[in-house]
Design a protein around this motif. Structure first.
Motif, PDB file in Angstrom:
ATOM      1  N   HIS A 379      15.311 -22.965  -8.657  1.00  0.00           N
ATOM      2  CA  HIS A 379      13.896 -22.993  -8.291  1.00  0.00           C
ATOM      3  C   HIS A 379      13.095 -22.011  -9.156  1.00  0.00           C
ATOM      4  CE1 HIS A 379      10.854 -23.073  -4.684  1.00  0.00           C
ATOM      5  NE2 HIS A 379      10.353 -23.578  -5.782  1.00  0.00           N
ATOM      6  N   TYR A 465      19.427 -30.375  -3.537  1.00  0.00           N
ATOM      7  CA  TYR A 465      18.370 -29.481  -4.031  1.00  0.00           C
ATOM      8  C   TYR A 465      16.996 -29.977  -3.585  1.00  0.00           C
ATOM      9  CZ  TYR A 465      15.227 -27.021  -7.201  1.00  0.00           C
ATOM     10  OH  TYR A 465      14.198 -26.270  -7.735  1.00  0.00           O
ATOM     11  N   ARG A 469      14.278 -27.926  -1.354  1.00  0.00           N
ATOM     12  CA  ARG A 469      12.858 -27.693  -1.654  1.00  0.00           C
ATOM     13  C   ARG A 469      11.980 -28.126  -0.483  1.00  0.00           C
ATOM     14  NH1 ARG A 469      11.180 -27.177  -6.982  1.00  0.00           N
ATOM     15  NH2 ARG A 469       9.146 -26.905  -5.969  1.00  0.00           N
TER      16      ARG A 469
END
Length: 483
Positions: A379, A465, A469
Motif C-alpha cells: 500500500h 489485497y 484495501r
C-alpha cells in the motif's frame, strides 16, 4: 595511523557499534539496549544521557579500538533535545512518536504557520514535526525555566556527536524532519523559526553527512578507549543511512524496512519528487539534487510483539506454528494497532482480524499478521509511486523466511533479504564515508537471499489485497459511527 572505521548507530531500541575495515567488511560489533518511557498521556521519551552511556558500553566490547581512524554516526530522527548552557540535555529527549498534542491543538498551531509551509519544508504538516513541540515547549519541558534552554538538537546521533566533539550539528535528512528546514534553500527557514519562537543561534549547524564535525575530544577519547583527535564525521539520520545501506540511494530504487515500526523508501531526483506530496520527502544527506521519498507506517514488528503478548507465546514459537500451517486458511489482518501515519494520517483508525473462525489458532493469526505487514508495505509503495521490483527488505522483521515469502507473493515480485539486514544503517554510513577516507567502495549487498513469488499464491494474494484495501476504508469510517 589506524585503518578501522567505527560506526555508532543510535536506534530507537538499541545502540549498535560496528567496526569496519577498509574493505567494507564488518569485523566486530556490539549492541546495548535503550529504554523508552511511554505514558498514558501520549508522552514517549528517552533519557538522552543513556545514549552516551550505551555508546561507552558498546565500544568497550570492541577489539582493535587502537586501530580506529574515524567515527561516523547514524540515529533516530525527529526528536527534540533541549540543551543547557553547558551543552548538557535539559529534561528528557522527546521522541518522534510522542503524541501529547491532540488534533485540536495541532489544528490551532497549524493556523499560526505560514500558508506555504509545505512548499518551504517539502512536507505537509505532520503531528510528529518538532516545530509543533517547540511551539508548545512548556508542555514538553515543564520543569526548567525556558530561558535556561540555549540550544536544540533533533537527532539521537547528534546528541552523541555533542559529547564526542562539543559541537551542535545536524545532517540535511534529519533537518528536513523538523519542520524548520527550507528544502529549497537548504537552510533553516527564518519565518518558521520565528513561528516556533526559536532563534537561529539555538539551532545546530547543518553539515553534509560526509563532513567532518571535528576531532574527537580528549575526554571522550579516554571514555571510549579510542585514539585522540581522530575525525568525527556527521553521518545521517536512520532513514537516510538505511536507504544508502540498502543501495536505494540512486534514482528509481526502493526498499522496505521492517522493525517495530516500518517504512518504504527510495530515492528520486528532487525535481521528479515535486514536494510536498502525500509521502515524506527528505533531503539527501550528501547529494543536494536528490531527495529520499519515505512513507513511515506505525505498526510492523510491533504487531507480532502484541500477538506474542496476548497468546503468551514467544514470537519464534508463533512463527513455528505459522510455518507448520502451510497454506491453511487464515483471517485478514489490519495492522492499525496505533492508528496510522502512512499511506494516510489517521489517529483514530484501529486494527482488526476479519474472517475469524474457531479453527484459527496462533499459527493462523501469525500468518495473518505477516500478511498484513506485507499488505501495508505494498500500500505504501503504491501511494509513494516507488518501484516494486526487485524489493530489498531490511530490519529485524525481515529475517523471517515466512515474512519474506508473504512479501514476494503480495508484491508478486522477487524480494531480496540481506543476511546482515540489521546493520544496513551502519553500512549506509560506511558507503557515505568510504570515498572521504580512501576506503574501498562496497558495490553490492552480499550474502542475500532472493525469494521468488509462487504464481498461484500470488494470484490469491492479489484478491486478498483488494479485500484489505476495502477493509481499511471501512475501518477508517468506523470511528465516525461509534458513540
Amino acid at each position: 595511523m589506524g585503518d578501522k572505521l567505527l560506526i555508532l548507530d543510535v536506534g530507537s531500541t538499541a545502540l549498535k557499534a560496528v567496526l569496519y575495515d577498509r574493505t567494507g567488511t564488518a569485523v566486530a560489533s556490539a549492541t546495548r539496549p535503550l529504554t523508552t518511557q511511554t505514558l498514558s498521556d501520549g508522552s514517549v521519551e528517552q533519557d538522552a544521557r543513556q545514549w552516551w552511556t550505551a555508546a561507552q558500553a558498546a565500544v568497550s566490547e570492541l577489539p582493535l579500538r587502537s586501530d580506529v581512524c574515524a567515527i561516523g554516526l547514524a540515529g533516530s530522527m525527529q526528536n527534540l533535545i533541549a540543551l543547557s548552557p553547558t551543552g548538557e540535555p535539559i529534561g528528557p529527549a522527546i521522541l518522534y512518536s510522542d503524541r501529547r498534542l491532540d488534533q485540536h491543538e495541532v489544528a490551532a498551531l497549524r493556523d499560526r504557520l505560514p500558508g506555504d509551509y509545505g512548499q518551504r519544508t517539502g512536507n505537509h504538516l505532520d503531528p510528529a514535526h518538532p516545530i509543533l513541540k517547540l511551539m508548545r515547549l512548556k508542555r514538553f519541558l515543564p520543569g526548567p525555566p525556558l530561558d535556561a534552554v540555549t540550544g536544540f538538537l533533533f537527532g539521537a546521533k547528534d546528541a552523541v556527536i555533542k559529547r564526542l566533539t562539543g559541537r551542535s550539528v545536524i545532517d540535511p535528512t534529519t533537518a528536513t524532519t523538523t519542520g524548520l528546514y527550507n528544502i529549497v534553500s537548504s537552510a533553516w527557514d527564518e519565518t518558521l523559526l520565528a513561528a516556533a519562537g526559536v532563534k537561529a543561534a539555538q539551532m545546530p549547524k547543518i553539515l553534509a553527512a560526509d563532513a567532518i564535525v571535528g576531532p574527537l575530544a580528549a575526554e571522550s577519547a579516554v571514555a571510549l578507549g579510542l585514539p585522540r583527535d581522530i575525525p568525527v564525521y556527521n553521518g545521517a539520520g536512520d532513514g537516510a543511512a538505511a536507504t544508502w545501506g540498502a543501495f536505494a540511494d540512486a534514482p528509481n530504487t526502493a526498499y522496505a524496512y521492517i522493525g517495530t515500526t516500518g517504512w518504504v523508501a527510495g530515492t528520486m531526483d528532487i525535481a521528479d519528487a515535486r514536494p510536498p506530496r502525500d509521502s515524506y520527502t527528505l533531503a539527501d544527506p550528501v547529494e543536494g539534487s536528490r531527495a529520499i521519498v519515505i512513507t513511515p507506517f506505525l505498526c510492523a514488528g510491533a504487531a507480532l510483539d502484541w500477538l506474542s503478548e496476548i497468546t503468551s507465546l514467544p514470537v519464534e514459537t508463533l512463527l513455528d506454528h505459522a510455518s507448520a500451517g502451510g497454506a491453511a486458511s487464515h483471517p485478514l489482518f489490519l495492522p492499525y494497532l496505533f492508528g496510522e501515519r502512512s499511506p494516510f494520517e489517521d489517529r483514530a483508525v484501529r486494527g482488526a482480524f476479519l474472517g475469524l473462525d474457531r479453527g484459527h489458532g496462533p499459527g493462523a493469526l501469525c500468518r495473518a499478521v505477516l500478511e498484513g505487514i506485507a499488505f501495508a508495505i505494498r500500500h505504501n509503495l503504491e501511494a509513494a509511486g516507488l518501484p516494486r521490483q526487485p524489493l530489498t527488505v531490511i530490519g529485524g522483521g525481515a529475517r523471517s523466511p515466512l515474512q519474506q515469502r508473504f512479501l514476494a507473493e503480495v508484491l508478486n515480485r522477487p524480494v531480496i533479504a540481506p543476511a546482515a539486514s540489521q546493520e544496513m544503517p551502519a553500512l549506509g554510513i560506511y558507503r557515505m564515508l568510504a570515498p572521504r577516507l580512501g576506503f574501498e567502495p562496497v558495490q553490492q549487498l552480499t550474502g542475500s537471499v532472493t525469494v521468488e513469488p509462487h504464481p498461484s499464491r500470488a494470484e490469491a494474494a492479489e484478491r486478498r489485497y483488494h479485500s484489505y484495501r476495502a477493509a481499511s476504508d471501512f475501518a477508517r469510517e468506523l470511528p465516525r459511527t461509534m458513540p
